[in-house]
Design a protein around this motif. Sequence first.
Motif, PDB file in Angstrom:
ATOM      1  N   ALA A   1       0.825  -1.222   0.000  1.00  0.00           N
ATOM      2  CA  ALA A   1       0.000   0.000   0.000  1.00  0.00           C
ATOM      3  C   ALA A   1       0.854   1.265   0.000  1.00  0.00           C
ATOM      4  O   ALA A   1       0.636   2.177  -0.810  1.00  0.00           O
ATOM      5  N   ASP A   2       1.846   1.314   0.881  1.00  0.00           N
ATOM      6  CA  ASP A   2       2.662   2.534   0.992  1.00  0.00           C
ATOM      7  C   ASP A   2       3.454   2.784  -0.286  1.00  0.00           C
ATOM      8  O   ASP A   2       3.594   3.923  -0.738  1.00  0.00           O
ATOM      9  N   ALA A   3       3.967   1.692  -0.877  1.00  0.00           N
ATOM     10  CA  ALA A   3       4.778   1.836  -2.090  1.00  0.00           C
ATOM     11  C   ALA A   3       3.928   2.344  -3.259  1.00  0.00           C
ATOM     12  O   ALA A   3       4.357   3.211  -4.027  1.00  0.00           O
ATOM     13  N   VAL A   4       2.688   1.810  -3.377  1.00  0.00           N
ATOM     14  CA  VAL A   4       1.813   2.262  -4.470  1.00  0.00           C
ATOM     15  C   VAL A   4       1.388   3.715  -4.231  1.00  0.00           C
ATOM     16  O   VAL A   4       1.353   4.526  -5.160  1.00  0.00           O
ATOM     17  N   LEU A   5       1.115   4.048  -2.976  1.00  0.00           N
ATOM     18  CA  LEU A   5       0.740   5.429  -2.639  1.00  0.00           C
ATOM     19  C   LEU A   5       1.864   6.393  -3.019  1.00  0.00           C
ATOM     20  O   LEU A   5       1.641   7.421  -3.668  1.00  0.00           O
ATOM     21  N   LYS A   6       3.075   6.023  -2.642  1.00  0.00           N
ATOM     22  CA  LYS A   6       4.241   6.865  -2.949  1.00  0.00           C
ATOM     23  C   LYS A   6       4.393   7.002  -4.466  1.00  0.00           C
ATOM     24  O   LYS A   6       4.670   8.091  -4.988  1.00  0.00           O
ATOM     25  N   TYR A   7       4.166   5.895  -5.188  1.00  0.00           N
ATOM     26  CA  TYR A   7       4.306   5.916  -6.642  1.00  0.00           C
ATOM     27  C   TYR A   7       3.299   6.882  -7.273  1.00  0.00           C
ATOM     28  O   TYR A   7       3.633   7.668  -8.158  1.00  0.00           O
ATOM     29  N   LEU A   8       2.063   6.811  -6.772  1.00  0.00           N
ATOM     30  CA  LEU A   8       1.017   7.718  -7.282  1.00  0.00           C
ATOM     31  C   LEU A   8       1.372   9.169  -6.998  1.00  0.00           C
ATOM     32  O   LEU A   8       1.156  10.052  -7.821  1.00  0.00           O
ATOM     33  N   GLU A   9       1.910   9.409  -5.792  1.00  0.00           N
ATOM     34  CA  GLU A   9       2.221  10.794  -5.410  1.00  0.00           C
ATOM     35  C   GLU A   9       3.443  11.328  -6.161  1.00  0.00           C
ATOM     36  O   GLU A   9       3.493  12.494  -6.538  1.00  0.00           O
ATOM     37  N   ASP A  10       4.422  10.446  -6.411  1.00  0.00           N
ATOM     38  CA  ASP A  10       5.677  10.886  -7.055  1.00  0.00           C
ATOM     39  C   ASP A  10       5.587  10.953  -8.577  1.00  0.00           C
ATOM     40  O   ASP A  10       6.443  11.545  -9.223  1.00  0.00           O
ATOM     41  N   ASN A  11       4.599  10.276  -9.162  1.00  0.00           N
ATOM     42  CA  ASN A  11       4.507  10.205 -10.629  1.00  0.00           C
ATOM     43  C   ASN A  11       3.153  10.703 -11.113  1.00  0.00           C
ATOM     44  O   ASN A  11       2.290   9.908 -11.469  1.00  0.00           O
ATOM     45  N   PRO A  12       2.968  12.034 -11.144  1.00  0.00           N
ATOM     46  CA  PRO A  12       1.645  12.562 -11.500  1.00  0.00           C
ATOM     47  C   PRO A  12       1.161  12.121 -12.880  1.00  0.00           C
ATOM     48  O   PRO A  12      -0.031  12.029 -13.118  1.00  0.00           O
ATOM     49  N   GLU A  13       2.097  11.798 -13.800  1.00  0.00           N
ATOM     50  CA  GLU A  13       1.673  11.398 -15.153  1.00  0.00           C
ATOM     51  C   GLU A  13       1.203   9.939 -15.205  1.00  0.00           C
ATOM     52  O   GLU A  13       0.643   9.512 -16.207  1.00  0.00           O
ATOM     53  N   PHE A  14       1.399   9.183 -14.117  1.00  0.00           N
ATOM     54  CA  PHE A  14       1.038   7.760 -14.120  1.00  0.00           C
ATOM     55  C   PHE A  14      -0.475   7.567 -14.258  1.00  0.00           C
ATOM     56  O   PHE A  14      -0.940   6.669 -14.950  1.00  0.00           O
ATOM     57  N   LEU A  15      -1.262   8.404 -13.591  1.00  0.00           N
ATOM     58  CA  LEU A  15      -2.720   8.260 -13.663  1.00  0.00           C
ATOM     59  C   LEU A  15      -3.352   9.589 -14.060  1.00  0.00           C
ATOM     60  O   LEU A  15      -3.165  10.605 -13.395  1.00  0.00           O
ATOM     61  N   GLU A  16      -4.078   9.551 -15.162  1.00  0.00           N
ATOM     62  CA  GLU A  16      -4.787  10.747 -15.630  1.00  0.00           C
ATOM     63  C   GLU A  16      -6.239  10.388 -15.882  1.00  0.00           C
ATOM     64  O   GLU A  16      -6.548   9.225 -16.065  1.00  0.00           O
ATOM     65  N   PRO A  17      -7.164  11.361 -15.930  1.00  0.00           N
ATOM     66  CA  PRO A  17      -6.941  12.744 -15.530  1.00  0.00           C
ATOM     67  C   PRO A  17      -6.682  12.877 -14.027  1.00  0.00           C
ATOM     68  O   PRO A  17      -6.886  11.927 -13.266  1.00  0.00           O
ATOM     69  N   LYS A  18      -6.292  14.077 -13.641  1.00  0.00           N
ATOM     70  CA  LYS A  18      -5.853  14.353 -12.270  1.00  0.00           C
ATOM     71  C   LYS A  18      -6.917  13.995 -11.228  1.00  0.00           C
ATOM     72  O   LYS A  18      -6.607  13.524 -10.147  1.00  0.00           O
ATOM     73  N   SER A  19      -8.201  14.238 -11.578  1.00  0.00           N
ATOM     74  CA  SER A  19      -9.282  13.963 -10.617  1.00  0.00           C
ATOM     75  C   SER A  19      -9.272  12.493 -10.170  1.00  0.00           C
ATOM     76  O   SER A  19      -9.526  12.174  -9.011  1.00  0.00           O
ATOM     77  N   ARG A  20      -8.942  11.575 -11.090  1.00  0.00           N
ATOM     78  CA  ARG A  20      -8.913  10.146 -10.730  1.00  0.00           C
ATOM     79  C   ARG A  20      -7.740   9.864  -9.790  1.00  0.00           C
ATOM     80  O   ARG A  20      -7.823   9.018  -8.912  1.00  0.00           O
ATOM     81  N   ARG A  21      -6.657  10.585 -10.014  1.00  0.00           N
ATOM     82  CA  ARG A  21      -5.472  10.359  -9.186  1.00  0.00           C
ATOM     83  C   ARG A  21      -5.777  10.692  -7.722  1.00  0.00           C
ATOM     84  O   ARG A  21      -5.428   9.938  -6.813  1.00  0.00           O
ATOM     85  N   ASN A  22      -6.451  11.813  -7.533  1.00  0.00           N
ATOM     86  CA  ASN A  22      -6.796  12.205  -6.162  1.00  0.00           C
ATOM     87  C   ASN A  22      -7.710  11.170  -5.504  1.00  0.00           C
ATOM     88  O   ASN A  22      -7.560  10.853  -4.332  1.00  0.00           O
ATOM     89  N   GLU A  23      -8.659  10.630  -6.285  1.00  0.00           N
ATOM     90  CA  GLU A  23      -9.565   9.595  -5.746  1.00  0.00           C
ATOM     91  C   GLU A  23      -8.773   8.382  -5.260  1.00  0.00           C
ATOM     92  O   GLU A  23      -9.040   7.821  -4.204  1.00  0.00           O
ATOM     93  N   MET A  24      -7.781   7.951  -6.056  1.00  0.00           N
ATOM     94  CA  MET A  24      -7.016   6.753  -5.719  1.00  0.00           C
ATOM     95  C   MET A  24      -6.129   6.976  -4.486  1.00  0.00           C
ATOM     96  O   MET A  24      -6.000   6.096  -3.639  1.00  0.00           O
ATOM     97  N   ILE A  25      -5.550   8.182  -4.404  1.00  0.00           N
ATOM     98  CA  ILE A  25      -4.706   8.492  -3.239  1.00  0.00           C
ATOM     99  C   ILE A  25      -5.557   8.428  -1.972  1.00  0.00           C
ATOM    100  O   ILE A  25      -5.162   7.817  -0.970  1.00  0.00           O
ATOM    101  N   ASN A  26      -6.744   9.002  -2.034  1.00  0.00           N
ATOM    102  CA  ASN A  26      -7.640   8.962  -0.863  1.00  0.00           C
ATOM    103  C   ASN A  26      -8.066   7.542  -0.538  1.00  0.00           C
ATOM    104  O   ASN A  26      -8.180   7.160   0.628  1.00  0.00           O
ATOM    105  N   PHE A  27      -8.316   6.739  -1.578  1.00  0.00           N
ATOM    106  CA  PHE A  27      -8.744   5.348  -1.372  1.00  0.00           C
ATOM    107  C   PHE A  27      -7.673   4.571  -0.603  1.00  0.00           C
ATOM    108  O   PHE A  27      -7.971   3.849   0.339  1.00  0.00           O
ATOM    109  N   ILE A  28      -6.413   4.733  -0.994  1.00  0.00           N
ATOM    110  CA  ILE A  28      -5.336   3.998  -0.310  1.00  0.00           C
ATOM    111  C   ILE A  28      -5.173   4.500   1.121  1.00  0.00           C
ATOM    112  O   ILE A  28      -4.943   3.720   2.043  1.00  0.00           O
TER     113      ILE A  28
END
Length: 510
Positions: A169-196
């Motif tokens: 969980a922590d590693a995926v969270l860090k990956y999402l936070e460190d790599n903004p281009e990994f998940l687009e659009p941005k609104s989905r990225r915020n949803e996933m960070i909150n989910f974790i």
Amino acid sequence: MDKKTFYITTPIYYPSAKLHIGHAYCTTIADTIARFKRLAGYEVFFLTGSDEHGQKIQRTAESQGVTPLEYVDKIVESFKELWRRMEISNDDFIRTSEPRHHKVVQEVFRRIRDNGDIYKGEYTGLYCTPCESYWTEIQLDENGCCPDCHRPVEKVSEEAYFFKMSKYADAVLKYLEDNPEFLEPKSRRNEMINFIKQGLEDLCVSRTSFNWGIPVPDDEKHVIYVWFDALTNYLTPIGFLDDAEKFKKYWPADLHLVGKEIVRFHTIIWGCILMALGIELPKKVYGHGWLVIDGGKMSKSKGNVVDPMLLIDEFGADAIRYFLLREITLGLDGNFNRDALIQRINSDLANDLGNLLHRSLNMINKFQKGVLLESSGGTEIDNSLKSEAVETAKEYRALMENLQISDAVKLVWKFISRCNKYIDETAPWKLAKDETQKQNLSNVLYNLAESLRIIAVLISPFMPNTSRRILEQLQVSQDIKLEDAETFGALEVNHKVGKPEQLFPRIELE
């Protein structure tokens, strides 16, 4: 120099019933990106397929008195037929029921189990069969039903294998936070960070209550559970097990294109699985929006599911592709409306593009016996058209690279309008009556033919059949590259064009 590669996937679709226009939308976007990348010189691998296992399919097949495989075989054929008719240019079609996929899934399971990340336990949970998802009490909707499809859930308890998702969980969270281009659009990225951040539970990855699935290695009474099986499809066709060179060439995937409702599985669960395997994560997951019908979400119960096959019968694949790509901004929900489709066909396709081709070829045939004469000199109007053509191609490349597909379509149509205006401004029929204007006439007709050649290149990812038909009528090679659109003046002097044929008949409204 090695060619640049590009690996793009759609989700694998579930063969519980025929596909609807929403599936066609997702696959059309992926196809357009794949075609654009090929046009730009990339070596592309484009994958789509079907996700065939699980309890829901088994129950449906039993109720119809056939085996699950017999049941899905028929539906998968209809998927493939739809993609043929939509001119989808996939390089492979993966079925999760294929032996090549079974081997990969079992090997992935074995490796993760052997490094201690899969353990056996007891599962009690609330299960939604249609969505093949487990839910906790607090995740259910206000009626105590599945939060995704709002149908009843059932309580199940069985022995099961679990994947230690919590460990990653922590590693995926860090990956999402460190790599903004990994998940687009941005609104989905915020949803996933909150989910974790709410805490990840370990994932149940096997079931014993049905047997339509891939058996767990060395424990045959268990079948591997749906997402673990389904997500691994992206590894199978690119040689994960049997072709190390091909795997190295295409992995990590450049783009997983998915509907917004399955972003969680493709970023969090898939991210954890890949980390457990020690494999790089894909470069980008893009969660597109939904196609709503006249403002409401499509559902069988509402009876507003649109069958793309019927639309193709009526309007042709290219018109539908054009409408979907133009009307919907990637990432947002889009509205599908039949009247709006007909209006686009009449104004943009029949009027703007169809007329431009017809008028231009007609005049070249009428005034110059179908032959392009030398273009030299030129007025300010001629020069502004030429520079707009080259500018359009450059801007188009940038928009397409950024997945701004709707903007790219609109940009090309802006240039088409410019060409139509150019005909009105230069009035070739008047020039043809005046012997002293011969050079001006040949300049204008050459510029129109050349603009149409460039337009045919630029629309080829959106509307492959229309692009081919324009090139045929211009009598130009079908073998095109993106840079062909970025220079003006490629048509040879004395080149003979063909006779005009109507691209899109106008649709008369009752």
